[in-house]
Design an enzyme around this catalytic site. Structure first.
Site, PDB file in Angstrom:
ATOM      1  CG  LEU A 167      -5.986 -14.587  11.523  1.00  0.00           C
ATOM      2  CD1 LEU A 167      -6.345 -15.891  10.820  1.00  0.00           C
ATOM      3  CD2 LEU A 167      -7.175 -13.629  11.496  1.00  0.00           C
ATOM      4  CG  ASP A 168      -7.841 -14.135  18.252  1.00  0.00           C
ATOM      5  OD1 ASP A 168      -8.089 -15.357  18.315  1.00  0.00           O
ATOM      6  OD2 ASP A 168      -8.721 -13.284  18.033  1.00  0.00           O
ATOM      7  CB  VAL A 169      -4.213 -18.093  20.285  1.00  0.00           C
ATOM      8  CG1 VAL A 169      -5.224 -17.752  21.393  1.00  0.00           C
ATOM      9  CG2 VAL A 169      -3.738 -19.535  20.403  1.00  0.00           C
TER      10      VAL A 169
END
Length: 390
Positions: free
Chosen positions: A259-261
């Site tokens: 998952l992205d930040v």
């Protein structure tokens, strides 16, 4: 002679009745208690112990009388041990008599009595679990108990029928040798019969605190908070999702679907590299579900485009399903699913139709959903029955 003996026994029974009458005036009870103390026989001391089994109408008075009985029995020393054991055999509550036991008996004597009590309280259904709860709670606080003495006695109760008994056993084991408590706690956590979220949360909190290894080819869920990156190290020094995980039993943790930040929600980890590869491979078409908030109010035509497919820079993409979940003056909420996991694919799909994602959370990966009681930053071992679905 015989008549006198019967009269004495009858008088003793009356005194015990007065001492254990919760509706009596306190001076009357005190008088009866003092009389039993002076009598000092085994039967009289059993009668004193019976004061533990009632609760008078006034809490302060009740506590005072019970503590007085504790001190009186302690004064009697070893002479109080036999009547105390007689009383505890059938007592519904054990908290106060156990306070006496630890002060008048040797270590070995305490263990002998306690083991008789445990033997009378085998794990399983019981109408009134207070006895075993009192016993577990006291033994967990009894400082002379070694790790071996406690863990061997508590382990059967982490799978007891009663939830409060299980919780008390887990709490008592929490501060003991991590290497010794980890196997029984993990076994209790992953057993199919355990359906209590409170118990699972308690076990996971203990395992997280002691950073326990979780067994061969473990699979765990992690609730990723915003601001963490899904890599092992970050050049910018941002926190990573790996920093909160327990050490793996062997090898290393592999994240299943990053998952992205700025995305929160469910992340799965495993020590089984083949499983991770299979779940992430495009041919598996594992369904992912997200909760997304976008700026504005998309029209039905735009939503239909997202269902039928748009062309991104790395190829065609679409949502399997889109379900409206609410809206405000400036935002709209949707639950969406898709069967692939390209980089930032959910955000790019909405961006392609002119809408910006302002919040994104993954709710499900394949058959595994994010538990409602798993808070951001917490992890939980996946139960065997769910792991097998992967």
């Amino acid at each position: 002679m015989v008549f006198g003996l019967f009269s004495k026994e009858k008088a003793l029974r009356r005194t015990i009745e007065k001492a254990t009458n919760k509706l009596a005036q306190q001076p009357d009870r005190w008088g009866a208690l003092e009389k039993l103390k002076e009598e000092g026989t085994e039967d009289a001391l059993v009668g004193l112990c019976k004061r533990f089994s009632i609760t008078s109408m006034k809490g302060v008075e009740d506590e005072q009388e019970k503590l007085w009985v504790v001190d009186t029995l302690v004064e009697k020393g070893s002479a109080a041990l036999a009547p105390l054991v007689r009383y505890m055999k059938n007592a519904e509550q054990l908290a106060f008599p156990l306070k006496v036991l630890e002060r008048i008996a040797s270590h070995d004597q305490v263990l002998e009595v306690v083991d008789r009590l445990f033997a009378s309280e085998p794990p399983g259904y019981v109408r009134m679990p207070e006895r075993r709860i009192d016993l577990l709670r006291w033994f967990g606080e009894w400082k002379p108990a070694t790790d071996d003495e406690l863990i061997t006695r508590f382990t059967p109760y982490v799978t007891d029928f009663d939830e409060n008994v299980r919780f008390t056993a887990i709490d008592g084991m929490a501060s003991r040798d991590p290497a010794r408590i980890t196997p029984p706690l993990i076994a209790a956590l992953i057993r199919p019969e355990e359906e209590s979220g409170r118990i699972k949360r308690a076990i996971c909190e203990v395992l997280e605190k002691i950073r326990a290894p979780l067994g061969e080819h473990a699979v765990l869920m992690y609730h990723k908070p915003m601001g963490e990156v899904s890599t092992r190290r970050d050049p910018a020094g941002r926190p990573t999702v790996f920093e909160r995980l327990p050490p793996p039993p062997s090898g290393r943790w592999v994240v299943i679907g990053r998952l992205d930040v700025n995305t929160t929600g469910l992340l799965l980890f495993t020590t089984d590299g083949a499983l991770a590869h299979r779940l992430m491979h495009p041919s598996a078409e594992v369904e992912r579900e997200y909760l997304v908030r976008v700026h504005g109010r998309p029209t039905p035509a735009l939503l239909e485009r997202l269902r039928t497919g748009v062309v991104l820079e790395d190829g065609p993409a679409r949502f399997e399903s889109i379900q409206a979940k609410g809206r405000s003056e400036s935002h709209s909420w949707f639950r969406v699913t898709l069967r692939e996991g390209r980089n930032r694919e959910v955000r790019r799909l909405w961006q392609e139709v002119g809408l910006e994602v302002s919040r994104l959370a993954r709710l499900r990966y394949g058959p595994v959903g994010l538990p409602e009681d798993l808070r951001p930053g917490q992890w939980r071992l996946l139960p065997v029955r769910e792991a097998r679905l992967l």
